[in-house]
Structure formats: structure tokens, C-alpha cells
Design a protein around this motif. Structure first.
Motif, PDB file in Angstrom:
ATOM      1  N   VAL A  27       0.865  -1.182   0.000  1.00  0.00           N
ATOM      2  CA  VAL A  27       0.000   0.000   0.000  1.00  0.00           C
ATOM      3  C   VAL A  27       0.896   1.225   0.000  1.00  0.00           C
ATOM      4  N   THR A  28       0.602   2.183  -0.857  1.00  0.00           N
ATOM      5  CA  THR A  28       1.409   3.408  -0.932  1.00  0.00           C
ATOM      6  C   THR A  28       0.636   4.568  -0.284  1.00  0.00           C
ATOM      7  N   ALA A  29       1.333   5.658  -0.031  1.00  0.00           N
ATOM      8  CA  ALA A  29       0.684   6.790   0.649  1.00  0.00           C
ATOM      9  C   ALA A  29      -0.561   7.302  -0.091  1.00  0.00           C
ATOM     10  N   LEU A  86       2.848   8.658 -17.554  1.00  0.00           N
ATOM     11  CA  LEU A  86       3.760   7.710 -18.194  1.00  0.00           C
ATOM     12  C   LEU A  86       3.809   6.485 -17.294  1.00  0.00           C
ATOM     13  N   GLU A  87       3.299   5.371 -17.798  1.00  0.00           N
ATOM     14  CA  GLU A  87       3.153   4.172 -16.970  1.00  0.00           C
ATOM     15  C   GLU A  87       3.728   2.986 -17.728  1.00  0.00           C
ATOM     16  N   VAL A  88       4.659   2.258 -17.119  1.00  0.00           N
ATOM     17  CA  VAL A  88       5.253   1.125 -17.826  1.00  0.00           C
ATOM     18  C   VAL A  88       4.398  -0.141 -17.711  1.00  0.00           C
ATOM     19  N   ALA A 128       6.500  11.980  -9.132  1.00  0.00           N
ATOM     20  CA  ALA A 128       6.893  10.561  -9.107  1.00  0.00           C
ATOM     21  C   ALA A 128       6.864  10.080  -7.668  1.00  0.00           C
ATOM     22  N   ASN A 129       5.781   9.403  -7.300  1.00  0.00           N
ATOM     23  CA  ASN A 129       5.685   8.849  -5.955  1.00  0.00           C
ATOM     24  C   ASN A 129       6.033   7.363  -6.001  1.00  0.00           C
ATOM     25  N   GLU A 130       7.036   6.988  -5.254  1.00  0.00           N
ATOM     26  CA  GLU A 130       7.503   5.590  -5.199  1.00  0.00           C
ATOM     27  C   GLU A 130       7.810   5.028  -6.591  1.00  0.00           C
TER      28      GLU A 130
HETATM   29  C1  LIG Z   1       5.392   1.376  -6.195  1.00  0.00           C
HETATM   30  S1  LIG Z   1       4.384   1.796  -7.520  1.00  0.00           S
HETATM   31  C2  LIG Z   1       3.808   3.399  -7.058  1.00  0.00           C
HETATM   32  C3  LIG Z   1       2.532   3.761  -7.734  1.00  0.00           C
HETATM   33  C4  LIG Z   1       1.940   5.119  -7.367  1.00  0.00           C
HETATM   34  N1  LIG Z   1       2.808   6.214  -7.705  1.00  0.00           N
HETATM   35  C5  LIG Z   1       1.568   5.158  -5.915  1.00  0.00           C
HETATM   36  O1  LIG Z   1       2.268   5.809  -5.167  1.00  0.00           O
HETATM   37  O2  LIG Z   1       0.593   4.499  -5.531  1.00  0.00           O
HETATM   38  C6  LIG Z   1       5.526   2.105  -8.807  1.00  0.00           C
HETATM   39  C7  LIG Z   1       4.880   2.648 -10.065  1.00  0.00           C
HETATM   40  O3  LIG Z   1       5.890   3.071 -10.978  1.00  0.00           O
HETATM   41  C8  LIG Z   1       5.683   2.435 -12.241  1.00  0.00           C
HETATM   42  N2  LIG Z   1       7.018   2.365 -12.824  1.00  0.00           N
HETATM   43  C9  LIG Z   1       8.013   1.528 -12.510  1.00  0.00           C
HETATM   44  N3  LIG Z   1       9.123   1.842 -13.208  1.00  0.00           N
HETATM   45  C10 LIG Z   1       8.822   2.941 -13.954  1.00  0.00           C
HETATM   46  C11 LIG Z   1       9.522   3.751 -14.894  1.00  0.00           C
HETATM   47  N4  LIG Z   1      10.792   3.471 -15.214  1.00  0.00           N
HETATM   48  N5  LIG Z   1       8.878   4.799 -15.466  1.00  0.00           N
HETATM   49  C12 LIG Z   1       7.588   5.073 -15.159  1.00  0.00           C
HETATM   50  N6  LIG Z   1       6.877   4.326 -14.269  1.00  0.00           N
HETATM   51  C13 LIG Z   1       7.472   3.282 -13.701  1.00  0.00           C
HETATM   52  C14 LIG Z   1       4.964   1.158 -11.884  1.00  0.00           C
HETATM   53  O4  LIG Z   1       4.297   0.557 -12.928  1.00  0.00           O
HETATM   54  C15 LIG Z   1       4.022   1.669 -10.789  1.00  0.00           C
HETATM   55  O5  LIG Z   1       2.896   2.332 -11.332  1.00  0.00           O
END
Ligand SMILES: C[S@@+](CC[C@H](N)C(=O)[O-])C[C@H]1O[C@@H](n2cnc3c(N)ncnc32)[C@H](O)[C@@H]1O
Length: 350
Positions: A27-29, A86-88, A128-130
């Protein structure tokens, strides 16, 4: 780590497991509470008032933060020209689309999904969160006065195990930088991580920022705390069904693998990419400076306020998320205030 997280069709972020939220692995913030998202929105509003332009969110998870940020900005009359994501991960992008489709038309029509970073530099905010903790890192061990790389070998039958090997030049250089910043030698057998992806990642984001702020939030530490002599096995963690553990060789492709962020490395990469490090604060300090308590206080008395107060505690208490998570602001051509960083400036620690 690269393959386990991103191999097409098989990696954790490429395949279809639930990942984030109840029923997922962590779970993220933004999922803990919309208080977090409203505080982020307030910081975005302040920036957009100065820069105009757009928001680009990297790795938007379930899309919850995007939904709340857009709604809050609409209420304040500072909507971005567009909200790009931007979502991978294809399945997280699908979750985002489903969630954001529920927004009123004037908000959802601003949301676009990008396949790659935009070619022309933008004005506004990048969020960019987490995400930085999900960049593949490399592991090393300090043995007999030298750096060894900790890599992956095939175990018996279909399994993997750790194996050490001579470190290559990029890893050696990065470790020399780490060792130079420490007082005294590392203990024999000490293991940790360095993320060599940070520099190209920050450089590529910098290229996309004409004017504005890159706002990062993640769990991490300045370098001299990150590589503390007592943190003998590093920060690599795996998340599987709401349990954290330290074994990346099991559940390969169905568990998350992350490492804490060396914020000194982020700051150095930012300076090398001609960005300014304009703010660094604990999550607690950032949220409190962004009006967290006011958001709780304005809720109706009773059950709703009690629930929000509980969520706020989880976000800011030092033994919950308040201290381990940090916010960092990297800016270009931006001299206006960043109120989220008003209570605390940890830049001297970097
Ligand atoms: C730990 S999750 C955090 C998701 C969201 N930001 C949150 O806090 O709930 C990591 C996110 O980053 C994406 N991701 C991972 N590597 C990435 C990259 N190089 N560029 C963009 N997104 C990326 C994942 O698909 C996922 O959506």
C-alpha cells in the motif's frame, strides 16, 4: 531485478498481478489517504500558478492520486492544460483508465497516457511517488577490503540463488564514491545497493523540463545514513501479499522488489543535469506544511474526522511513514516559494 520487474509478459510490473492496494502486495501513501493527495495537489497548485502548463505523473499506480489532484486543482481554479501519465505497466494503466473515466468530462478529457517521455520540454510539474525505488539497482558486498558484485545464479532445478563475482568498472566507480563519503571502513561482509539508473533517469527527466518542478517522494536517506556501518545487509526489500521480506530469489515475477533511494545520488544527478535542488523534507514535514491538519479539522466532526485523523497519523508519525519517506523538489527556472518545504530544509544533509 530488471527482468524480475520488467521482462515483457513475465515481470512484476509487466504481468497482471494486483500489486497495489487491498488484495495486492503493498500500500502506498496515495492509497493510505487522500489527505496525502490533497497536500500534493496544494503544492502543484502553487507551482502551476507560477509556471502554467501541465502535470506529468510517472508511474501513477491505481490513478487515485491523479483523480484527487485533478479534482482539487479544479476546485482551486488552477487546472493544468493536461495531466499526462507515463506508466510502464499495462495493467496498472488499465486500472488508471478505469478510475479516471469516472471523473467529470472536463477533468477526464485532460488526462493522456504517454508511451515515452514527451519530446518537447514541458512547463509545470512532474510527479513521481515511489517510482525511484523501483529502478533496478545493483548489489555489492565488501569482502577482504574489496568490492564484489552480488548477482544471480541458477540454483537447483528451477530456482535462483545469490552468487558473487568481480565488480565491473561502473559498479566499482559507484562504490568508490560511496566509500569516499563514509568515515572509516565498512565491516567485513557488509552488503548494500547502488542504483546506477538514477543518473540516466534524472537526466532524461531534466531534458523534458523547460520550466517548473520535479517532485519526488520515496523512502530513502541521504548517503551517509543510507550506507551506515550498521545497516549491514542493505535496503533491498520484496513485497508479496502485504508482507515485506528480503529474499528476491523467491516469487520471481509475482513480488515487488525495491531498494531505498540514496537521495544524495538523486541530488548529484540533478546537479549534473543542470537542475536545482530546491527542497528536501521528510514526508511528515512536507504534509504538515501543506495543510494536512487543516484538511482533517475541516472534516465533519465524528466518524469522518476520526478516520482522517487516523490516516493522518499513519502518514506523519515517525515510526509509520513520516520519517522514512522524503519529498525532494528539483527545479528549473523556478524561484517562487515551495510551501511544502517551508517547515524543514534538509538540503544541508545531502
Ligand atoms: C510502487 S508503484 C507506485 C505507484 C503510485 N505512484 C503510488 O504511489 O501508488 C511504482 C509505479 O511506478 C511504475 N514504474 C516503474 N518503473 C517505472 C519507470 N521506469 N517509469 C515510469 N513508471 C514506472 C509502476 O508501474 C508503478 O505504477
Amino acid at each position: 531485478m530488471e527482468l524480475a520487474l520488467y521482462a515483457p509478459g513475465l515481470g512484476y510490473y509487466s504481468a497482471g498481478s494486483v500489486k497495489i492496494g487491498v488484495g495486492g502486495d503493498f500500500v502506498t501513501a496515495p492509497e493510505v489517504s487522500d489527505l496525502f493527495n490533497r497536500c500534493v495537489a496544494r503544492q502543484c497548485a502553487e507551482i502551476l500558478t507560477v509556471t502554467g502548463g501541465e502535470i506529468l505523473e510517472l508511474g501513477a499506480g491505481t490513478g487515485r492520486m491523479a483523480a484527487v489532484v485533478l479534482s482539487a486543482l479544479a476546485a482551486q481554479g488552477v487546472l493544468p492544460e493536461r495531466y499526462a501519465i507515463l506508466e510502464v505497466s499495462a495493467d496498472l494503466a488499465a486500472r488508471q483508465r478505469a478510475r479516471l473515466a469516472q471523473l467529470p468530462p472536463q477533468l477526464r478529457e485532460r488526462v493522456v497516457w504517454l508511451e515515452r517521455l514527451p519530446e518537447s520540454p514541458l512547463r509545470g510539474v512532474m510527479l513521481a511517488n515511489e517510482v525511484a525505488d523501483a529502478l533496478p539497482c545493483r548489489r555489492f558486498a565488501w569482502r577482504d577490503g574489496a568490492v564484489r558484485e552480488l548477482g544471480v545464479a541458477l540454483g537447483e532445478e528451477v530456482s535462483f540463488r545469490e552468487q558473487s563475482a568481480a565488480a565491473d568498472v561502473p559498479l566499482l566507480r559507484a562504490c568508490e564514491g560511496v566509500l569516499a563519503s563514509l568515515e572509516g571502513e565498512l565491516p567485513q561482509g557488509y552488503a548494500s545497493e547502488v542504483c546506477l539508473r538514477v543518473e540516466p533517469w534524472i537526466a532524461s527527466l531534466s531534458e523534458c523540463l523547460q520550466r517548473g518542478v520535479l517532485l519526488l517522494c520515496d523512502y530513502g536517506l541521504p548517503r551517509r545514513h543510507y550506507y551506515h556501518r550498521e545497516r549491514v545487509s542493505g535496503t533491498l526489500r520484496c513485497h508479496f501479499k502485504q508482507r515485506a521480506h528480503a529474499d528476491p530469489y523467491i516469487n520471481v515475477g509475482v513480488q515487488d522488489i525495491t531498494a531505498w533511494v540514496d537521495f544524495t545520488r538523486i541530488a548529484e544527478a540533478a546537479l549534473a543535469a543542470n537542475l536545482t535542488v530546491s527542497g528536501f523534507a521528510t514526508q511528515a514535514a512536507f504534509l504538515l506544511a501543506s495543510g494536512l491538519e487543516g484538511f482533517v479539522a475541516e472534516a465533519d466532526e465524528g466518524a469522518q474526522r476520526a478516520r482522517l485523523a487516523g490516516e493522518a497519523r499513519r502518514l506523519v508519525l515517525p515510526d509509520e511513514m513520516g520519517e522514512a519517506f522524503k519529498f525532494m523538489a528539483l527545479t528549473r527556472d523556478y524561484d517562487a516559494p515551495l510551501s511544502g518545504f517551508a517547515l524543514q530544509d534538509l538540503r544541508h544533509l545531502l
